[in-house]
Design an enzyme around this catalytic site. Sequence first.
Site, PDB file in Angstrom:
ATOM      1  N   ASP A 236       0.860  -1.030   0.028  1.00  8.46           N
ATOM      2  CA  ASP A 236      -0.034   0.106   0.096  1.00  8.46           C
ATOM      3  C   ASP A 236       0.692   1.288  -0.036  1.00  8.46           C
ATOM      4  O   ASP A 236       0.311   2.397   0.371  1.00  8.46           O
ATOM      5  CB  ASP A 236      -1.043   0.079   1.215  1.00  8.46           C
ATOM      6  CG  ASP A 236      -1.920  -1.375   1.239  1.00  8.46           C
ATOM      7  OD1 ASP A 236      -2.090  -1.820   2.315  1.00  8.46           O
ATOM      8  OD2 ASP A 236      -2.226  -1.684   0.012  1.00  8.46           O
TER       9      ASP A 236
HETATM   10  N1  LIG Z   1       2.904  -6.518  -3.069  1.00  3.87           N
HETATM   11  C1  LIG Z   1       1.769  -5.962  -2.976  1.00  3.87           C
HETATM   12  N2  LIG Z   1       0.741  -6.678  -2.912  1.00  3.87           N
HETATM   13  C2  LIG Z   1      -0.524  -6.062  -2.748  1.00  3.87           C
HETATM   14  C3  LIG Z   1      -0.697  -4.760  -2.343  1.00  3.87           C
HETATM   15  C4  LIG Z   1       0.498  -4.011  -2.458  1.00  3.87           C
HETATM   16  O1  LIG Z   1       0.395  -2.576  -2.297  1.00  3.87           O
HETATM   17  N3  LIG Z   1       1.823  -4.505  -2.807  1.00  3.87           N
HETATM   18  N4  LIG Z   1      -1.808  -4.293  -2.017  1.00  3.87           N
HETATM   19  C5  LIG Z   1      -3.014  -5.312  -1.546  1.00  3.87           C
HETATM   20  C6  LIG Z   1      -4.231  -5.045  -1.411  1.00  3.87           C
HETATM   21  N5  LIG Z   1      -4.396  -4.771   0.007  1.00  3.87           N
HETATM   22  C7  LIG Z   1      -5.161  -3.612   0.605  1.00  3.87           C
HETATM   23  O2  LIG Z   1      -5.544  -2.884  -0.156  1.00  3.87           O
HETATM   24  C8  LIG Z   1      -3.945  -6.036   0.987  1.00  3.87           C
HETATM   25  C9  LIG Z   1      -4.459  -7.302   0.418  1.00  3.87           C
HETATM   26  C10 LIG Z   1      -4.262  -8.229   1.374  1.00  3.87           C
HETATM   27  C11 LIG Z   1      -3.518  -7.943   2.669  1.00  3.87           C
HETATM   28  C12 LIG Z   1      -3.406  -9.356   3.433  1.00  3.87           C
HETATM   29  O3  LIG Z   1      -2.824  -9.223   4.503  1.00  3.87           O
HETATM   30  N6  LIG Z   1      -3.590 -10.517   2.826  1.00  3.87           N
HETATM   31  C13 LIG Z   1      -3.294 -11.674   3.422  1.00  3.87           C
HETATM   32  C14 LIG Z   1      -4.308 -12.902   3.232  1.00  3.87           C
HETATM   33  C15 LIG Z   1      -5.515 -12.421   3.539  1.00  3.87           C
HETATM   34  C16 LIG Z   1      -6.800 -13.329   3.190  1.00  3.87           C
HETATM   35  O4  LIG Z   1      -6.315 -14.435   2.614  1.00  3.87           O
HETATM   36  O5  LIG Z   1      -7.826 -12.888   3.171  1.00  3.87           O
HETATM   37  C17 LIG Z   1      -1.927 -12.278   2.916  1.00  3.87           C
HETATM   38  O6  LIG Z   1      -1.755 -11.957   1.782  1.00  3.87           O
HETATM   39  O7  LIG Z   1      -1.255 -13.031   3.571  1.00  3.87           O
HETATM   40  C18 LIG Z   1      -3.132  -6.958   3.247  1.00  3.87           C
HETATM   41  C19 LIG Z   1      -3.627  -5.699   2.221  1.00  3.87           C
HETATM   42  C20 LIG Z   1      -3.046  -6.379  -2.554  1.00  3.87           C
HETATM   43  N7  LIG Z   1      -1.678  -6.791  -2.743  1.00  3.87           N
END
Ligand SMILES: Nc1nc2c(c(=O)[nH]1)N[C@@H](CN(C=O)c1ccc(C(=O)N[C@@H](CCC(=O)O)C(=O)O)cc1)CN2
Length: 293
Positions: A236
């Site tokens: 983000d």
């Molecule tokens: N490398 C990046 N990947 C993503 C970004 C980014 O800026 N850089 N933005 C996110 C979107 N996001 C908020 O908008 C966000 C999405 C997911 C997570 C998170 O903690 N996900 C967990 C799994 C959650 C689940 O399975 O329900 C994870 O990936 O372990 C935080 C913020 C999209 N990707």
Amino acid sequence: MASPSSLQTQFVLSIACPDRPGIVAAVTTFLFEAGGNILEAQQFDDLQSKRFFMRVVFAIDSQETGFAERFRDDFAAIAERFGMEWTLRDRAEKRRVMILVSKFDHCMVDLLYRWRNGELPMEITAIVANHPRETYAGVDFAGLRFHHLPITKQTKMEQETELWDLVRETKTELVVLARYMQVLSDGLTAKLNGRCINIHHSFLPGFKGAKPYHQAHERGVKLIGATAHYVTSDLDEGPIIEQDVERISHGDTPDDLVRKGRDIERRVLARAVRYHLDGRVILNGGKTVVFSE
Ligand SMILES: Nc1nc2c(c(=O)[nH]1)N[C@@H](CN(C=O)c1ccc(C(=O)N[C@@H](CCC(=O)O)C(=O)O)cc1)CN2
């Protein structure tokens, strides 16, 4: 965007380079001598980064076959002289876009609607979801390819390999994270640098990470917002493309904020995708230059 006559082909030339006198003169003279008729020209001189940005839309007689190839060969000398990073795009050539979605599909559905009505001139290469297709019951995918790529912490890398293979196989140019709630690996963000847009459901830099509406409610904010940004390895923190806000009140619950936020997310993501599709967004370090419509 004025639709070109059948006798004209429109191109978008986007330029970023170190600032110095003579750039506009060199570009416009070159275009004049190449037979281009300038329809739009915007520029920005960033005194802080000492970089110059320019977006020019120009038309040429459609009878001129092979214009783009000749232009690229001939313009290269000017680009080298000024140290330009540049792109030339036939405005009628639709970009190839892949849409990724998780549980909440409001942004994906909105993008499909705007694609159907022509507001987003793009070729959708695939819809990719980490939830099964049944999650989106009632959504008309209009025959578009739909790929369910489930993901767990243990299978994350395999899933990303499948995703990247799909990006390459479909010649996807832009990946849109339409509330796709998975953090992309550093490797994948590097491969998609400058061509992966995420919609974050807060007015960044406030409330990064998960559950931003709950964070906002706890903080007692009077405005909520959404932010569309390019995806980088810093969660983000990528270059912001578009943002918007809505007023909320003390009586709003977290669910009220989620409901009011959906409309903000939809319009912010749609604007960001439209700006990207029309070559209006140029990266400026950790920020962007967005030339207005
Ligand atoms: N490398 C990046 N990947 C993503 C970004 C980014 O800026 N850089 N933005 C996110 C979107 N996001 C908020 O908008 C966000 C999405 C997911 C997570 C998170 O903690 N996900 C967990 C799994 C959650 C689940 O399975 O329900 C994870 O990936 O372990 C935080 C913020 C999209 N990707």
